[in-house]
Design a protein around this motif. Structure first.
Motif, mmCIF file in Angstrom:
data_model
loop_
_atom_site.group_PDB
_atom_site.id
_atom_site.type_symbol
_atom_site.label_atom_id
_atom_site.label_comp_id
_atom_site.label_asym_id
_atom_site.label_seq_id
_atom_site.Cartn_x
_atom_site.Cartn_y
_atom_site.Cartn_z
ATOM 1 N N ARG A 1 74.592 94.372 40.250
ATOM 2 C CA ARG A 1 73.426 94.578 41.099
ATOM 3 C C ARG A 1 73.848 94.718 42.559
ATOM 4 N NH1 ARG A 1 68.543 94.021 39.051
ATOM 5 N NH2 ARG A 1 68.309 93.196 36.949
ATOM 6 N N PRO A 2 72.992 95.327 43.394
ATOM 7 C CA PRO A 2 73.309 95.355 44.836
ATOM 8 C C PRO A 2 73.476 93.937 45.373
ATOM 9 C CG PRO A 2 71.446 96.792 44.323
ATOM 10 C CD PRO A 2 71.729 96.005 43.076
ATOM 11 N N HIS A 3 74.379 93.790 46.311
ATOM 12 C CA HIS A 3 74.652 92.511 46.975
ATOM 13 C C HIS A 3 75.208 91.457 46.028
ATOM 14 C CE1 HIS A 3 72.544 94.341 50.271
ATOM 15 N NE2 HIS A 3 71.438 94.408 49.596
ATOM 16 N N PHE A 4 75.834 91.906 44.922
ATOM 17 C CA PHE A 4 76.547 90.951 44.078
ATOM 18 C C PHE A 4 77.810 90.534 44.816
ATOM 19 C CE2 PHE A 4 79.829 90.185 40.770
ATOM 20 C CZ PHE A 4 79.252 89.065 40.194
ATOM 21 N N SER B 1 87.679 89.471 26.076
ATOM 22 C CA SER B 1 89.015 88.868 26.190
ATOM 23 C C SER B 1 89.128 87.735 25.181
ATOM 24 C CB SER B 1 89.263 88.348 27.605
ATOM 25 O OG SER B 1 88.180 87.553 28.056
ATOM 26 N N PRO B 2 89.176 88.070 23.874
ATOM 27 C CA PRO B 2 89.249 87.024 22.844
ATOM 28 C C PRO B 2 90.560 86.252 22.926
ATOM 29 C CG PRO B 2 89.546 89.220 21.896
ATOM 30 C CD PRO B 2 89.134 89.416 23.316
ATOM 31 N N GLU B 3 90.489 84.982 22.608
ATOM 32 C CA GLU B 3 91.641 84.089 22.696
ATOM 33 C C GLU B 3 92.781 84.603 21.811
ATOM 34 O OE1 GLU B 3 93.778 80.868 24.145
ATOM 35 O OE2 GLU B 3 91.754 81.509 24.715
ATOM 36 N N GLY B 4 93.971 84.680 22.406
ATOM 37 C CA GLY B 4 95.158 85.086 21.655
ATOM 38 C C GLY B 4 95.315 86.577 21.470
ATOM 39 N N GLN B 5 94.421 87.376 22.022
ATOM 40 C CA GLN B 5 94.506 88.835 21.871
ATOM 41 C C GLN B 5 94.536 89.497 23.244
ATOM 42 O OE1 GLN B 5 91.555 90.494 19.187
ATOM 43 N NE2 GLN B 5 91.376 88.558 18.063
ATOM 44 N N GLU B 6 94.955 90.752 23.272
ATOM 45 C CA GLU B 6 94.943 91.516 24.503
ATOM 46 C C GLU B 6 93.505 91.832 24.901
ATOM 47 O OE1 GLU B 6 97.410 92.382 26.601
ATOM 48 O OE2 GLU B 6 98.650 91.055 25.350
ATOM 49 N N PRO B 7 93.200 91.833 26.187
ATOM 50 C CA PRO B 7 91.831 92.160 26.627
ATOM 51 C C PRO B 7 91.430 93.576 26.208
ATOM 52 C CG PRO B 7 93.124 91.228 28.424
ATOM 53 C CD PRO B 7 94.074 91.510 27.327
ATOM 54 N N GLN B 8 90.139 93.755 25.992
ATOM 55 C CA GLN B 8 89.618 95.078 25.658
ATOM 56 C C GLN B 8 89.726 96.002 26.881
ATOM 57 O OE1 GLN B 8 88.456 95.951 22.497
ATOM 58 N NE2 GLN B 8 89.429 93.971 22.062
ATOM 59 N N PRO B 9 89.951 97.303 26.673
ATOM 60 C CA PRO B 9 90.054 98.256 27.798
ATOM 61 C C PRO B 9 88.672 98.630 28.338
ATOM 62 C CG PRO B 9 90.355 99.415 25.732
ATOM 63 C CD PRO B 9 90.214 97.946 25.371
ATOM 64 N N VAL B 10 88.009 97.652 28.938
ATOM 65 C CA VAL B 10 86.670 97.881 29.494
ATOM 66 C C VAL B 10 86.679 97.476 30.968
ATOM 67 C CG1 VAL B 10 85.471 97.575 27.295
ATOM 68 C CG2 VAL B 10 85.919 95.575 28.739
ATOM 69 N N VAL B 11 85.728 98.013 31.705
ATOM 70 C CA VAL B 11 85.662 97.746 33.136
ATOM 71 C C VAL B 11 84.207 97.673 33.568
ATOM 72 C CG1 VAL B 11 85.762 100.198 33.750
ATOM 73 C CG2 VAL B 11 86.482 98.474 35.423
ATOM 74 N N MET B 12 83.929 96.803 34.535
ATOM 75 C CA MET B 12 82.612 96.728 35.153
ATOM 76 C C MET B 12 82.758 97.146 36.609
ATOM 77 S SD MET B 12 79.974 93.527 35.049
ATOM 78 C CE MET B 12 78.241 93.755 35.454
ATOM 79 N N LEU B 13 81.824 97.952 37.088
ATOM 80 C CA LEU B 13 81.915 98.516 38.425
ATOM 81 C C LEU B 13 81.081 97.720 39.414
ATOM 82 C CD1 LEU B 13 81.443 102.314 37.573
ATOM 83 C CD2 LEU B 13 83.557 100.971 37.526
ATOM 84 N N ASN B 14 81.620 97.535 40.604
ATOM 85 C CA ASN B 14 80.814 97.005 41.688
ATOM 86 C C ASN B 14 79.817 98.065 42.139
ATOM 87 O OD1 ASN B 14 80.483 96.749 44.887
ATOM 88 N ND2 ASN B 14 80.801 94.711 44.041
ATOM 89 N N TYR B 15 78.664 97.606 42.598
ATOM 90 C CA TYR B 15 77.585 98.526 42.988
ATOM 91 C C TYR B 15 78.048 99.539 44.033
ATOM 92 C CZ TYR B 15 73.045 100.064 44.799
ATOM 93 O OH TYR B 15 71.974 100.823 45.216
ATOM 94 N N ARG B 16 78.776 99.078 45.060
ATOM 95 C CA ARG B 16 79.222 99.991 46.121
ATOM 96 C C ARG B 16 80.212 101.021 45.587
ATOM 97 N NH1 ARG B 16 82.405 97.792 49.138
ATOM 98 N NH2 ARG B 16 82.600 95.773 48.122
ATOM 99 N N PHE B 17 81.135 100.571 44.722
ATOM 100 C CA PHE B 17 82.109 101.498 44.131
ATOM 101 C C PHE B 17 81.401 102.525 43.249
ATOM 102 C CE2 PHE B 17 85.099 102.663 40.753
ATOM 103 C CZ PHE B 17 86.154 103.133 41.506
ATOM 104 N N TRP B 18 80.402 102.071 42.522
ATOM 105 C CA TRP B 18 79.613 102.985 41.671
ATOM 106 C C TRP B 18 78.926 104.051 42.518
ATOM 107 C CZ3 TRP B 18 73.968 102.465 41.236
ATOM 108 C CH2 TRP B 18 73.404 103.330 40.311
ATOM 109 N N GLN B 19 78.375 103.630 43.646
ATOM 110 C CA GLN B 19 77.742 104.600 44.536
ATOM 111 C C GLN B 19 78.755 105.592 45.102
ATOM 112 O OE1 GLN B 19 75.699 101.961 47.385
ATOM 113 N NE2 GLN B 19 73.789 102.915 46.705
ATOM 114 N N ARG B 20 79.909 105.066 45.540
ATOM 115 C CA ARG B 20 80.899 105.905 46.200
ATOM 116 C C ARG B 20 81.627 106.823 45.223
ATOM 117 N NH1 ARG B 20 83.784 102.064 47.867
ATOM 118 N NH2 ARG B 20 85.621 102.223 46.519
#
Length: 815
Positions: free
Chosen positions: A186-189, A140-159
């Protein structure tokens, strides 16, 4: 080493040859240790170690308090966040916003909870990912649109991805936009309560977009110093966005676990005190058993001393046996702790701690358990060991193995231990009675509404949709009408923020022609945004006046209805109708908050409704103002639905009706009935947890105390066999012997109940406050004492009957 192995082998044979003694001692310890370890595991997970962040002691929430003792987390805008980052006390900031998105590209959209995070969030927390990388400044560089990236929660990744380890680099489609997966937590994040995915967030100048803030203080900066530096800055922020702050406040940064400790800490410490008493009763049992067993082995130890065994060797032998018992009890207690821990976690109040909190019997807890077992083993084994270390060889060798009576000191120790057990048990039973009685009173409270067969459906709106007042109003009306078409639906009502029993937002207001009353806590009321079907759906009767119509809502009518408490407090003469009320904080902040023209001006009061709970189950009803939901519309709402059958059975049909209005919109992933909302209330969940666990612990304590009393009386009978034989040979009846046995136990029982009475009566009000019960009825103590006395008498009956059935000739042959 050789002699130690000898002691262990001999101890094992002794315990194997006396399985009743060994089993009773091990179970007494296992119950106490299992309960203690499970509660300690919860305390460790919730209070002592809730987060695995780096430099946790320097992470604080940006929060403030008002003059009335209320406390909130602050939410600030993007420009304000940039200024906050320049403060000397601030090293870095983790900031976030919450949103509901949908996973698209499938047959049915799936609701996901998304946290949008600023660039420094994950670096501030200092937690490494399980797979891939964290989100960072490059996303998310200053003054620009955020990159189309995502980080998954551990439970969502499992499900959602079935724990696919090759997920990095794949895409996830959210609201028809593809995002590249860059990491898995990580688990329990525990960042966020129920987040499924994490997205980068752009800082804009939009005053309506607000962020929650966690600050990482610079090394050496105290919370007091941070408060002092940030106070003028936050006061300036309050002038820029007055609707986001109370009129008067003080910056009051707190550690991340403050809310959890504040809301749940007292309950957990109370439970820990209860299991500590249970453990003390169990240890007392084992000590009684060991002393009784040691006295029965006096002849053995006298022989060993006569042939050269030293006192230290006898002490070591007895300590070895007690440690074997304690370690075995600890091992069994750990296995039991896993089951008790799962039960406690299932009953913990929801939303008091992050959903991914790690509850487990981990190394620190295991270390605590082993240390506890060793300590109890030494403590309850040391006294009988020292008592047996120097036997009176001549006296013991000349007498039989069954003495006419036990030693005076042994009897006193037994009596003291039994009295202590009974006193602790009575205290536990008193607390359990108060907790259960308070919980039952809460279950009988008059709600003021009917929650049966009513369900609450959360409807979030996606960003950049329904951005004007008319479009959003039409969408909500279409949703309500479409759901009402289902055949099993009785009624529907829109409840933007008015789902009881904790409903509405606390807001300041003014009454036309009346000056604010300074004695009334800032003159605030619970503000609720609803539609005409709300009161009908909840069966809340209209007492005076009328309800507005759907037509008036659609035409932005400035109308209001108040509850009984509001009417009685501010218009005790009953002339409420026709007066006007103003809520100056209702401001238009598109696209997130849309208001009708004049929402912050005078509104006419047209009706009064019956009171219904709006501040939880254990607090009085607060003054409430109800307004048409179109007055203020956020990017989410709730629809209350009363059905003829179980609402969960028609949930799929309700979801289908929502997608027929807009295929891209979704219902919140978690949908609960109003009865579930009641069960999720903090006070209800706390009351259930305390009452059930205290009742269970007090029953266990009662059983353990009965076992200890039975052991002492049985030991006494065995030691006095020839005394009873002589008495019966001289003409004493069985009833006389029975009275002697019961009288000898009665002193311990009476002393224990007297001590228990003194402690319970002295702490009666305090106990009621501890277990969060308004009832401190002394009759509860009398009832608990009566039950305890009855159980104690039953524990004495069997050995007393055995004593009364002694054959005089058999007893005399023992001499």
């Amino acid at each position: 080493m050789h002699t130690l192995l000898q002691d262990i082998r001999y101890s094992f044979r002794q315990l194997r040859n006396h399985p009743g003694f060994a089993l009773t001692a091990v179970l007494s310890l296992a119950l106490g240790i299992g309960a203690t370890v499970s509660v300690f595991s919860v305390i460790y997970g919730v209070i002592m170690h809730p987060y695995s962040y780096a430099d946790l002691n320097r992470l604080v929430t940006l929060s403030y308090s008002d003059p009335y003792g209320n406390f909130w987390n602050a939410w600030i805008t993007g420009p304000q966040l940039r200024e906050l980052q320049q403060a000397h006390a601030v090293e870095s900031i983790a900031a976030w916003n919450e949103w509901n998105l949908t996973v698209t590209g499938h047959d049915v959209p799936e609701d996901v909870a998304a946290y949008t995070n600023t660039s420094d969030t994950f670096p501030t927390l200092g937690v490494s990912p399980l797979l891939g990388r964290n989100l960072g400044p490059s996303d998310s560089p200053e003054g620009q649109e955020p990159q189309p990236v995502v980080m998954l929660n551990y439970r969502f990744w499992q499900r959602h991805f079935s724990s696919d380890s090759t997920v990095i680099g794949k895409t996830l489609e959210l609201v028809h936009k593809k995002y590249t997966i860059v990491g898995v937590t990580r688990p329990h994040f525990t960042w966020g309560w129920d987040a499924d995915v994490y997205l980068p967030q752009k800082l804009t100048n939009d005053q309506a977009l607000q962020f929650g803030v966690v600050i990482k203080l610079r090394p050496g900066i105290t919370q007091a110093a941070a408060n002092a530096e940030l106070q003028p800055l936050m006061e300036r922020f309050a002038k820029e966005t007055p609707t986001h702050f109370p009129p008067k406040f003080k910056v009051d940064v707190r550690e991340l676990s403050y809310w959890t400790v504040h809301q749940l800490g007292g309950t957990l410490y109370l439970l820990f005190a209860a299991v500590a008493m249970l453990l003390a009763i169990g240890c007392g049992n084992v000590s009684i058993l060991l002393m009784a067993r040691g006295t029965a082995r006096q002849h053995e130890f006298a022989v060993r001393s006569a042939v050269g065994a030293s006192g230290s060797r006898i002490v070591r032998q007895l300590l070895t046996e007690s440690l074997m018992l304690s370690l075995t009890g600890a091992g069994l207690g750990i296995l039991l702790a896993y089951r008790i821990l799962a039960l406690i976690v299932a009953w913990l109040p929801r939303n008091f701690f992050p959903s991914d909190t790690d509850f487990s019997v981990n190394p620190p807890v295991l270390l605590f358990c082993v240390g506890l077992a060793m300590l109890t083993g030494v403590l309850f084994g040391l006294f009988p060991a020292l008592q047996m270390a120097r036997p009176e060889i001549g006296q013991v060798m000349q007498s039989s193995t069954k003495k006419a009576a036990g030693s005076v000191r042994g009897k006193r120790v037994h009596s003291t231990l039994i009295a202590g057990q009974i006193a602790l048990t009575l205290l536990l039973m008193t607390a359990a009675g108060a907790a259960v009685n308070g919980f039952l009173s809460m279950m009988r409270v008059n709600l003021g509404y009917d929650p049966h067969n009513v369900i609450s459906i959360g409807i979030p709106i996606h960003e950049n949709t329904y951005t004007n007042w008319t479009a959003r109003m039409n969408y909500y009306e279409q949703l309500r009408a479409k759901i009402a078409e289902l055949p099993d639906i009785v009624s529907t009502g829109i409840s933007t923020n008015a789902t009881p029993p904790s409903s509405g937002d606390e807001q300041r207001f003014e009454l036309l022609g009346k000056a604010p009353n300074p004695s009334i806590e800032g003159q605030t009321a619970r503000l609720n945004y609803i539609d005409p079907g709300y009161f009908r759906t909840l069966n809340i009767p209209l007492l005076q006046g009328r309800m507005w119509t759907h037509t008036e809502t659609a035409h932005s009518a400035l109308l209001a209805i108040v509850n009984e408490t509001f009417a009685k407090r501010f218009y005790p003469a009953g002339d409420m109708l026709g007066h006007s009320v103003e809520v100056p904080t209702q401001k238009n902040e598109p696209p997130y908050t849309l208001t009708v023209p004049g929402a912050d001006s005078w509104m006419q009061i047209i009706g009064v409704v019956r009171d219904s709970l709006n501040d939880g189950l254990d607090k009085p009803v607060k003054p409430a103002i109800y307004m048409p939901y179109g007055t203020v519309m956020w990017m989410h709402t709730q629809i209350l639905i009363r059905s003829r059958t179980d609402p969960q059975s028609i949930l799929h049909s309700i979801r289908q009706q929502v997608t027929r209005v807009d295929p891209d919109q979704q219902v919140n992933g978690e949908v609960d009935s109003l009865e579930t909302w009641i069960r999720n209330e903090p006070e209800w969940a706390r009351g259930r947890l305390i009452s059930v666990l205290f009742a269970a612990f007090s029953i266990l304590a009662l059983v353990l105390a009965a076992v200890g009393l039975y052991s002492v009386v049985s030991y006494s009978v065995a030691q006095r066999t020839n005394e009873f034989g002589i008495r019966m040979a001289l003409g004493a009846s069985k009833t006389d012997v029975l009275k002697i046995v019961l009288a000898s136990a009665g002193a311990s029982i009476g002393l224990g109940i007297a001590l228990g009475f003194a402690v319970s009566f002295g702490l009666n009000r305090l106990i009621a406050r501890w277990v969060e019960s308004s009832n401190h009825n002394p009759l509860l103590i009398l009832g608990a004492a009566a039950v305890l006395l009855a159980v104690a008498i039953l524990a004495c009956v069997a050995p007393a009957r055995r004593a009364s059935s002694v054959d005089p000739m058999t007893a005399l042959r023992c001499e």
